[in-house]
Structure formats: structure tokens, C-alpha cells
Design an enzyme around this catalytic site. Structure first.
Site, short mmCIF file in Angstrom:
data_model
loop_
_atom_site.label_atom_id
_atom_site.label_comp_id
_atom_site.label_asym_id
_atom_site.label_seq_id
_atom_site.Cartn_x
_atom_site.Cartn_y
_atom_site.Cartn_z
N ASN A 187 0.89 -1.16 0.00
CA ASN A 187 0.00 0.00 0.00
C ASN A 187 0.93 1.21 0.00
OD1 ASN A 187 -2.37 -1.58 0.16
ND2 ASN A 187 -2.07 -1.82 2.36
N GLU A 268 -8.20 -3.55 -2.84
CA GLU A 268 -8.42 -2.93 -1.52
C GLU A 268 -8.19 -1.42 -1.54
OE1 GLU A 268 -7.48 -6.57 1.51
OE2 GLU A 268 -5.78 -5.29 0.99
N ARG A 301 1.03 -7.95 -8.30
CA ARG A 301 0.31 -8.85 -7.41
C ARG A 301 -1.03 -9.29 -7.96
NH1 ARG A 301 -0.94 -7.24 -2.12
NH2 ARG A 301 -0.03 -8.92 -0.90
N ARG A 313 -14.96 -14.77 -3.72
CA ARG A 313 -13.67 -14.09 -3.69
C ARG A 313 -12.53 -15.04 -4.04
NH1 ARG A 313 -11.33 -10.87 1.56
NH2 ARG A 313 -9.14 -11.11 1.00
N LYS A 337 -0.39 -15.04 -3.95
CA LYS A 337 -0.40 -15.60 -2.60
C LYS A 337 -0.62 -17.11 -2.67
CE LYS A 337 -2.03 -11.43 -0.27
NZ LYS A 337 -2.96 -10.84 0.72
N ASP A 342 -6.53 -15.25 1.44
CA ASP A 342 -5.61 -14.27 2.01
C ASP A 342 -4.86 -14.82 3.21
OD1 ASP A 342 -4.25 -11.99 2.62
OD2 ASP A 342 -5.96 -10.97 3.55
N GLU A 370 0.14 -12.71 10.46
CA GLU A 370 -1.10 -11.94 10.51
C GLU A 370 -2.28 -12.77 10.98
OE1 GLU A 370 -2.27 -10.20 6.77
OE2 GLU A 370 -4.22 -9.54 7.54
#
Lengths: 678, 678
Positions: A187, A268, A301, A313, A337, A342, A370
Site C-alpha cells: 500500500n 483494496e 500482485r 472471492r 499468494k 488471504d 497476521e
């Protein structure tokens, strides 16, 4: 006897005069009294990486004389190396100077793990060209999903003041073969590309260079308009294309070995080519064209999903990228990923792997925990990484593992790569939890050689980080090797996913409901519990996500009787009384998994207390304390998940299992301030 | 099968249309369709107690016709009764009307517990004359050490409005033989003796009277000066003596059957005769003289200790009262707590029992769980009460139990009595925890007949309160019967005492230190932990409190090898490595006890979940929730106590035991707001 051991324990503690903060990581090389005999034979024997290699060996090697030799004929080794030697002499050969450095760390690892070094014949070629860390560090020094303090990068002090930790960081990476790093978050703040910040980035790159760690940057797709003053950032706008070419040229003037860009676009809330009606290939190729003259690459990505809620999703990345297959430049790699959602505790592999036949792809792992207890839980991730690498996509018949697809074995790629989202911060011990260091270590080792076993990696790491005392080594290794499965058990077994709390990904909140939130940001979207059963129907009767997998996986995953039970509720909505392979119901098995996870953490506590006297008091106590937290959290997870789903299943938790310790209504009141867990 | 049971469970839940709040206590008598045939033959067949007896039987008795008969020749039964009967007819005989009421409840208890009523020959004589509850209710309706809401007594509404609960309260007491109550706290507000309040007290006494429950009051020794306007409250002051006589006369005008006074004097800041240089006998006798013309009594509490810290607190009551033995009027009874300190989870008996040879004595139990988890923990106290009653003081040779001393068997007493500090409040279920009702029940039953076994009392109570289903009865009875020992295990085993938190008596705070606090209000005074060991040396080398016990107990208690291990650390400072009877060290045994307590609570949770479907959903869930709290608290206790004492013992918790779940430093931060637990 027990008493004797404990007395020894206390005695040893009192001897440990220097507080052990874990800052030395696994780099606890022996100090030599006499300097080792290390010679260098190469055209340029003053190359910075060669210097580091020679110095490391001179300071720490306790064995026979060593010759470091550059041999350009060994180009097939890439940045790998050969080690040949007997009792009298060892030769480390490589085509690149950094290969000598990796060879030096190889020797030191052999020495520190007590391996036989009397007869060596080693050839190491890395599995991937680019072995890269992704830091999610913001310019304000917070770290997204970071649980080890603030960012290492002291932007205010840079470029003039250089923290000694920059070099320690590069050294640690080099010691395990990591050769690249993205130092800012995906980000991305556009300011990273301003002259002011590029000067700071250059200073870091200069520190990293001797250790073979190349600099990459995350870039904000809207940079041309935000910091360049252009009207837009449309990839078809020649001004925009020119702005990027100039910016890239500026970067390479400062950092001649700059690696390239990492881009999170149209995901996002991040800007991207969709903002201008262009597709991902348009966006990626524009950047690739700017980088191409310098041999730079774009890591683009695949973690994208529609801003408006619609299809499953888990299917979106595939649907977005497969139609673009073949349209990307050869210096673009799609960074995918490991799972389609996620970084959940456990996911099946992303169906994009194998499906992109004419586009380079790479794996993105998350080293930072995470979704696995932050830095509070002991979870060794090598088994998770291995499960992904070894996943057979069947894209080119049986044996089409993700490893073989992304390392260039099955498909030609100009550059191969593998990324891990770093778990590194300013904490003295770098990673928050002493055992979280093992995940940095494991990522590096597997990026270098994905054929290493989790067991071997754990073994090396324990010996180097703690001790090679067998009474410590074996039980602690067992603990590490089972710890991921344990965490999956007490968090999300049997394919359950994303039942985390809304404002943090630490604890459970399967009941979470936020009015107005998009459905696929809420747990209910994923667990679908009702009085019949629970799980996400991704078969033909549901989202048909299974169709994105190659045969026979589409059939295997799509059939409730053949799907691996670890993915049962990922692919199916399953009745509570569904009979599983052990003859018990889905509900009872769910209870067993949560109970098992909780009991396993309690076993880890016993193990750690029992072997604690083999290690220094500081690290013993720190890990002991975190295991206590983990033990409490496992109860929290078990109680929250079972009591919540019980309101649907209306079945008792099997009566021989330990009962919940909390009431559901009390658990619903827990609202963690996420910052407390940062 | 499991599933079937659970479905039944849900089915039964849905049938229970009326929310079950526990307000009916154990008084769930069957309703008869046809009224029972009950006749009364006595000179005054309209006596209020006889009316109640007749009505209860008429409404609930389902068997043969009953005759209630007053027979003054049965005076030796005191307020007891005889029941004789066959299949056709039952006769209940008593010398006092209330005896018929007790007989009626006896019959209903037989009916409700499923006993054989076809051939009855029962003679019941109560163990003690006065079977009294002590309410620690303040006039502002808070209750000291009360955990079931505010006080039942709605002082603002009295005397004109009478809550229906006053009668229900009296009925519940009558049903188990309780015949007296002190409705205000021993830390007495002098206003209770004002005309305004006495009118309110009279209104309550009138409600209680038909149920045979006589009114007593706690009085503040300084009442003459505080509300009487006198210069002082010196018992040698004729004005003070006159004030009390007049006040007593006033009370008896309002309440002709008033029972007497309960006095806490010169204890914890309460006024008393010491304030004027007089002794306890001077004070008690003055009040006794005022009450004597009305046959009233004084219950004078032995719970006294010096305002300045000096000798062992366990020795103080003995040292204060034994020198006064023989100086008290015969309508004074010294009310002595079961143990010498203060209602700890387990104490040896108070050495005052047996030592007062010419003074009447009585036991004071604490029904409210001040030191046993408030109303959050399931702890059935009958075994604790029994352990005290059955304690052999050896005062008159072997067999000189406290029961036989205080019931008049071994020593003549004008009046015998037994008191219990009530656990009753405004909560719908009266006692906070549904199972806490069993302690009210057990106190009443043992006050009536201390030869009843704990097992029999639990059996009766479960059958009347829940169900007589054997699959429920037996495991729940086991749970109740072991629950006190369990609580002792996880709170204070092996004679540990008073390591509670400063501002509440709920949780552990063995480390508690408050600067300036008197030492005997701090845990360290009691546990004396150091690197050698822990415990309170009360032998000849220490406080010599053991000398207050009669031979051979002084020797048995005074010898570390003969003292019962349950009192080991009460009487001795014991090395951590002291070998106990099982061959393991004191430290290891300490760990075993705490672990055992914790595991036992987990077993109770399993039991309750397994049998839950036999009871209504509301009480099931309430108890289930409290057991969860208890389970968490047991961990809190174990962790706090073991981790704290480990800083002294420097020994590991045996490695096969579950490890602590909390860090000591975190536990030290827990500061409960006591009000939350009130």
C-alpha cells in the site's frame, strides 16, 4: 533428580551475565582466538561481497584453510557455489562474488550445527533467482501486520545516519540466501519515489549491496499524478509512460543494481489501470517497459478483488488474470499468494498456479503471522510453506507442483522468484517472538532450496539459535514441526477460514456482523453456518470455484467424499452429522480438532518448562510467557468457535472433552484494541 | 445415542414454558387435585403454626389422612415431634405447635424424596434449641459479604408494606427447622433500636411468627450514647443499664417472643466494654440482665482481636475469653466461629471449644461464601460444617466433639444454639448460585440434627430441588460432596490460610503488601514463605498456639510428623523439600493439590453438561456459566499461588502437570472491584 536439574537451571541462569535479547538471531558463530587462514583468488579480490565472505570466515571459522575462488565457468550455478575439501583444505568456488559469501555461510552453518567437515563435496544452485522479502513498512514507520515493533528504517535519520541494524539485517538475509528486499509496503506511499526518499533508499541499498541484497520498491500506481503533477496516471498516456521512464532512469543513476517494482493495483482501494479502463497487463507492461533497459522487473500482485461484492472471492484472481495470460512482458512476474483468499491459517493452493501458461508467476508467502497469532504464538511455518510448494496442480500432469511451475522447470521464465512478507521490526529480537525468527530463517532456506525438509530447517535453526543438546533439540523440534497444524487445529481446522475478528486478525469472531460491511469481509460469508451444517459450497452447486482446478482436482475437491478433510469446509457446505473417515460426525470432529489444538499448546508448555534449563533465562522466560498467552488464546478460540457454532449445530461437545471455560456472551464482548497486539 | 440424548434435551427445554428462576428453592411440593384429609386435635386448634402445618399438608400431601395433635406430655421433644402411621392414617404429635409444622415438613420431605410412607415411626428432637441465621444486612440494604443482591428487608416500605418474600423466607426456614434470625449485621447500626426501626422489626417478626422463626437483633454496644443521648455506654454506668432495660422492655412490648441480642464488641473497630476499661463479661452481663426477665439471651461473639498487632491472631479469642470463664450470666452464650481465624476455606477448630467450662458456647458457621468463591463457585458446605461439629477437642477425654460440647451433652447449658451467617439476598434464586441454596438447606438440617450425613443432606436437597433421576442424582451428589475439598485444593490446601486479596476475599493475592497495614491483615503474616519453606509456626518454637489445644492434640498438632497434613502449614513452617506421607516433597504436594482442584472443577463441568438435560434450561445454563467462572478462577488460583511461592521455593512445578496459563506479573495487576462481585 528433578531437583538437581532445577538447581542446575538456577545456577546456569545466574552465570548468564549478559542479558540475552535474541538480537543475534541464528548468527551465534564461534569466536576464534587465532584468525582462520582464508585466501581469495579472483580477478577482483576486493569485491565487497568477497570481503564480507573472507571476514566472516576469518573471524569465525575454526577449521582447515579455505580458498575462495571466482570461476566464471560456473555460471550454471547462478549465484550458487561449490565447496570441495578435505581435512587439509577447502575450496569455495562460485561464478559470482555473492556466491562465495553464500558458500562462506554454508561452511559456518556446517560448523555451528556440528556437521562433519572433513570431506566436503557440495554443489548448491538456488531454487529461485529472486529470493525476496516484502516489507509492509509505511513511511511513518508503522508496519502493516507487523508485530515486532516499528519499522527498521529510520527515515528521519536517513540518508546521513546509518543504523548498525541495516547491516545486521543484510547479513542475516545473506546468511540464508535472501538476495532481495522490498522495503516499503505494497500500500505504497507515492513519496517513496521523490528525490528526497530515493536518496534515503540509495543509502540503504549501499549498505545492503556487499551482502548481495538488491533493493526493490513498492510503487503507487497513481504516482505520476500524485507526485508527478500529471493529469492522470493512465498507462496509455504518453506523459505517464515518459514519467515512469524518467523516474526509473533516476533510480538507476542512484542504485545501479536496483531490482524493480512491486505493485498492488486495483486491490483494496489502491489505484491501478482499471481506474482508466485499462487492464492489469496494460499497467504492468508500462512499468516493465520502463524497467526493461535496466534489466529491472515488475512483480505484479494477483491479490485483487472487485470493489463491489459479487462472485466468490476465491475465484476472482483467476478470473481476472487468466484471460490476460500471454499479454504480459517477460519481465513481469505475477506474484500470487499461496492460497486463493488471504494467508489464512490453511488454504488450498491458488488455482492461478499452473493456469497462467504464458506468464511468469511467483509465490508470495506471509512470514509475518497476521493470521497465526501475531508474534504471540509459536508457529513454525516451514510446513505451511512446504505444503504450498509441494502442492500438485496437475497443470501439466501429475507432479506439476507449484515449486516446479514457479522455478522454471515446467515452464520457461525469464526470471524466477519467491517472496515472503517479512516479520521483521525494531524489536531487539527482530521478530517479536524468538521462535518467529525461525520463519524468517525457513523462508530464506526454502527460497534457496525448496527440497529441504521442515525437519532439517528446524534442526539447523535450533542448533544455531539455541543449542545442539539432544534433550533440548528433539522435543523442541517436535514442537516446532507440529506447531502449524496445532494452530490450524485451535483456529481453523477442516477448511474453515476467515472467522477472525473485524478489527484485528488475532482472535475469533465468527459471529461478527457489521451493518453495511461488504459480505465477503464478514465471517458469515465464509462459514455459512446454519442448522443443517456449515462450510462454503464451492462445488458446481455453489460457486463452482472447484472448476478452476485442473482435473482430477476439480473432481476430488468437488466431491465431499474425496476432498481432503483438511479442506472439507473450504469446498463444501457439510451437514453437522456428516460421517467423516474416522466414523464420527463433522461436528464431533470439529470439537476434537479444537480440543486437540488446545491440548497441544499445553504440551508445548510442558516441553518448554522441562527443557528450559538448557537455554538462557531471558529467552526461556520470554518464550514461556508467550506460550502461556498462546495457551489462553487456544482456549479462547476453542470456546468462541465451538460455542458459536453450537448455536447452529445444537449438539453437545463430546462429553469426555474438557468443557468451555468461557460463556459465548462474554466472549462476544471482547474487543481488542489492535494496537495492543501490534 | 449421544445425539438422541441431546435432542431430548432440546425437546425438554422447549417444553419448559415457565422460566425457572430458582425462587422456589427446595419447596417444589406436588400440587394435589383433591385436598388432603388433615385434622387437628389440640386445645387451641387455631394456633398460627398449626394453621400453616394444616394448610401445607392440605395443599400438598398426597397420601393417607393425617391427624395433628398437641400433647404437652411430649415436652422432652422440645420443639420436635413424633410421627406414627400406617397405610391408613398418620399422626403427628408435638408438645409445641411449631413442632407440628416441623412434622408436616418432615412428611412432605418424605413424599418429595420418594421415601416409603406406609409405616412411619419417627421421633425427632432438635440438636440445638436456637437454630439461627445471622444476616449481615445493613440498614441501607447492602449486605456485608453477601453475594445474592441487596437485603431482603425493604426498610423504606416497612412496616406498612410487606413483601411476599418475607413469608416465603420464613416458610423456607421452617421447612428445615431454622427457628430464629438476626436480621441486621453484627456491625450494627444503632438506629435499629430506635422506635422507628423497631416498628419495622415488629412487622417482620409478625410475619415470621407463624413459621416459628423468632426475631433477634444485633446491637451496637454504644447505642445508649449514640441514640440514647447518654454521656457514655459504660456497662457500669447505672444510666446505661437503665437505658438497656427500658429499651428491652420496649422491644418486648412490640415483640413478646423476641429472642435476644447478638453482639460484636471490641472487634474490628466496633465499640465494646473495653472502651470503658470493662471486660467482655461486664458488657455481656449488663445486656443479659436486661433480657433475663423476658427469657431473652445474649449471643456474644468471640471473634475479637486486639486493635494493635501483637500475639498470634489465632490465639487471641482464647486468651481473651478463657480468663473470664464462669463470669458470664447463664443467658449469655459465647458465639464462636468454627476456626480460630476467620472462616477460611479450611481451619482447624477454635481452641475455645471445650476450654470454656463454665460458660455456654455456640458455633458460628458462615453459610455465605465469603472465602469460598462468593456465589460464583459451587461449594457444598455440609462437609465443612460436619468437620467442625465432629472435631474432637478432647476437653473431657476422647469423644468431646464440638457438637457434644455445644448441644449440652457434655456440659449443662441453659440454652443451646448454633448460628450460620446467611447467604440470602434479593436475587430471584435467593442465594446467587442455585447450588448455594444447598448451604442454607444444609445449615438448617444440621442445626436440627447434626448426625445427618452430608450425603443424606445432598441427596434430599437434589431430589427436592432438581430431580430424583438416578443418572442426575448420583453424579451431582458426588460433585457436591467433593466440592468443598476441591475448593480447598485450588484455594488453600494443606493448612494455607488468608492469602486472599486485600480488597476482596475472592481471589488470590499472596504477595499483597499494603504499606502501613497491620501485619495480621496481610498474607505474608500467614504464609511466611521464604527460601527455606512456608507456613505459620504455631508450635512451641513459634507462637505456641498449639498449647491452647487439649492433650493429645497439642502434641499431635505440634509435631510436624503427626499433624494432619490438611493442617500442616497452619501449624508449621515447613521446608519445601519436607517429605510428606506420599513420599513426595511439600512443594510437589502443593502443586498436586492446586492441579487437582483445577482438574476437579473441569470434571464438574463435564458432569454438569452431561446431566444437564435432566433439568430446566434456565438453571442448567446458570450453573453451567458459574462452573465456567469457577474453572477460570481455579486456574487463576493455581497460577497465582504456585508462581508466587515458586519465587521462594525455586523448584519446578512437576513437569507432568499442566503448566501455568498466566504470568505472575500479569496476575499481580488484577485488581477486582469488589462491588462487581457483591
Amino acid at each position: 533428580m528433578k531437583q538437581l536439574i532445577f538447581s542446575t537451571f538456577l545456577f546456569l541462569f545466574s552465570l548468564s551475565l549478559i542479558a540475552e535479547d535474541g538480537s543475534r538471531l541464528w548468527l551465534r558463530f564461534s569466536e576464534t582466538n587465532a584468525q582462520a587462514n582464508v585466501t581469495v583468488s579472483s580477478r577482483n579480490n576486493r569485491h565487497a561481497s568477497t570481503d564480507v565472505a573472507r571476514q566472516e570466515l576469518t573471524d569465525h571459522w575454526q577449521g582447515q584453510p579455505i580458498e575462495l575462488r571466482i570461476d566464471r565457468r560456473l555460471n550454471h550455478l547462478k549465484d550458487g557455489y561449490q565447496i570441495k575439501g578435505n581435512r587439509d583444505r577447502i575450496t569455495v568456488s562460485a561464478a559470482q562474488e555473492v556466491g562465495l559469501l553464500y558458500g562462506a555461510y554454508h561452511l559456518l552453518r556446517l560448523q555451528e550445527t556440528g556437521a562433519d567437515i572433513s570431506n566436503l563435496d557440495v554443489t548448491e544452485i538456488p531454487s529461485f533467482d529472486v529470493r525476496i522479502l516484502n516489507h509492509w513498512d509505511n513511511l511513518n514507520r508503522t508496519i502493516e501486520r507487523g508485530y515486532a515493533g516499528h519499522s527498521l528504517w529510520l527515515w528521519n535519520e536517513l540518508p546521513h545516519t546509518l543504523s548498525p541494524r541495516y547491516q545486521e539485517y543484510a547479513r542475516a538475509n545473506a546468511s540464508i540466501g535472501i538476495n532481495a528486499t522490498v522495503i516499503n509496503s505494497v500500500n505504497a506511499n507515492p513519496r517513496i519515489l521523490t528525490d528526497e526518499y530515493l536518496e534515503k533508499v540509495k543509502a540503504l541499498a549501499d549498505v545492503f549491496r556487499p551482502y548481495g541484497v538488491r533493493m526493490y520498491l513498492s510503487v503507487n500506481f497513481a504516482s505520476p499524478s500524485v507526485i508527478g503533477g500529471l493529469e492522470n496516471s493512465d498507462p496509455h498516456n504518453p506523459d505517464v509512460q515518459r514519467w515512469w521512464k524518467n523516474k526509473v532512469n533516476d533510480i538507476y543513476k542512484l542504485i545501479p543494481d536496483f531490482g524493480g517494482f512491486l505493485v498492488k493495483a486495483n486491490s483494496e482501494g489502491q489505484p491501478g489501470p482499471h481506474d482508466y479502463g485499462r487492464n492489469h497487463a496494460d499497467g504492468a507492461n508500462m512499468l516493465a517497459d520502463a524497467l526493461q533497459p535496466h534489466n529491472g522487473i515488475v512483480m505484479w500482485r494477483a491479490f485483487v478483488y472487485e470493489p463491489e461484492w459479487g462472485e466468490d472471492r476465491a475465484s476472482q484472481a483467476y478470473n481476472e488474470f487468466v484471460p490476460l495470460d500471454g499479454e504480459f512482458r517477460d519481465n513481469v512476474i505475477i506474484q500470487i499468494k499461496n492460497g486463493p483468499i488471504d494467508f489464512q491459517p490453511r488454504e488450498p493452493f491458488s488455482p492461478l498456479f499452473g493456469a497462467l501458461r504464458k506468464t511468469a508467476g511467483m509465490l508470495e508467502f506471509q512470514i509475518t503471522q497476521e493470521y497465526l497469532g501475531f508474534s504471540y504464538h509459536l508457529v513454525f511455518l516451514a510446513p505451511q510453506f512446504k505444503e504450498a510448494l509441494d502442492s500438485d496442480t496437475f497443470s501439466d500432469g501429475e507432479g506439476s507442483t507449484i515449486a516446479k511451475i514457479t522455478d522454471g522447470t515446467l515452464r520457461e521464465q525469464k526470471v524466477t522468484a519467491i517472496a515472503g512478507v517479512a516479520n521483521i521490526g525494531e524489536d531487539a529480537n527482530w521478530c517479536g517472538h524468538h521462535f518467529a525468527q525461525s520463519n524468517w530463517y525457513a523462508f530464506g532456506r526454502l527460497a534457496w532450496n525448496y527440497n529441504l525438509s521442515s525437519e532439517q530447517i528446524a534442526d539447523e535453526w535450533i542448533r544455531m539459535t539455541f543449542t545442539d543438546e539432544p534433550n533440548f533439540l528433539e522435543p523442541v523440534k517436535d514442537m516446532m514441526l507440529t506447531s502449524w497444524e496445532t494452530a490450524v487445529n485451535y483456529m481453523m481446522p477442516m477448511g474453515i477460514h476467515h472467522i477472525f475478528a473485524w478489527n484485528h486478525h488475532y482472535g475469533p469472531e465468527p459471529w461478527c456482523y457489521i451493518p453495511g460491511a461488504r459480505p465477503d469481509w464478514l465471517p458469515r460469508y465464509y462459514h455459512n453456518a446454519d442448522t443443517i451444517g456449515m462450510g462454503f459450497d464451492r462445488t458446481v452447486t455453489g460457486s463452482n470455484n472447484v472448476a478452476q482446478y485442473f482435473p482430477p482436482l476439480n473432481e476430488i475437491f468437488g466431491n465431499v467424499n474425496t476432498v481432503p478433510e483438511k479442506f472439507l469446509l473450504w469446498f463444501h457446505h457439510v451437514p453437522w452429522d456428516f460421517k467423516m473417515k474416522n466414523g464420527e460426525t463433522m461436528w464431533d470432529n470439529l470439537c476434537y480438532h479444537y480440543n486437540e489444538g488446545m491440548m497441544q499448546v499445553r504440551d508445548y508448555q510442558k516441553v518448554w518448562d522441562r527443557v528450559g534449563h538448557y537455554v538462557d533465562y531471558e529467552r526461556f522466560r520470554h518464550v514461556q510467557s508467550r506460550l502461556r498467552t498462546q495457551s489462553r488464546d487456544a482456549i479462547w478460540w476453542r470456546d468462541a468457535v465451538l460455542l458459536y457454532f453450537q448455536t447452529y449445530s445444537r449438539r453437545p461437545i463430546p462429553f469426555h472433552l474438557e468443557r468451555p471455560m468461557n460463556d459465548l456472551e462474554d466472549l462476544k464482548k471482547i474487543k481488542l484494541d489492535w494496537k495492543h497486539h501490534n
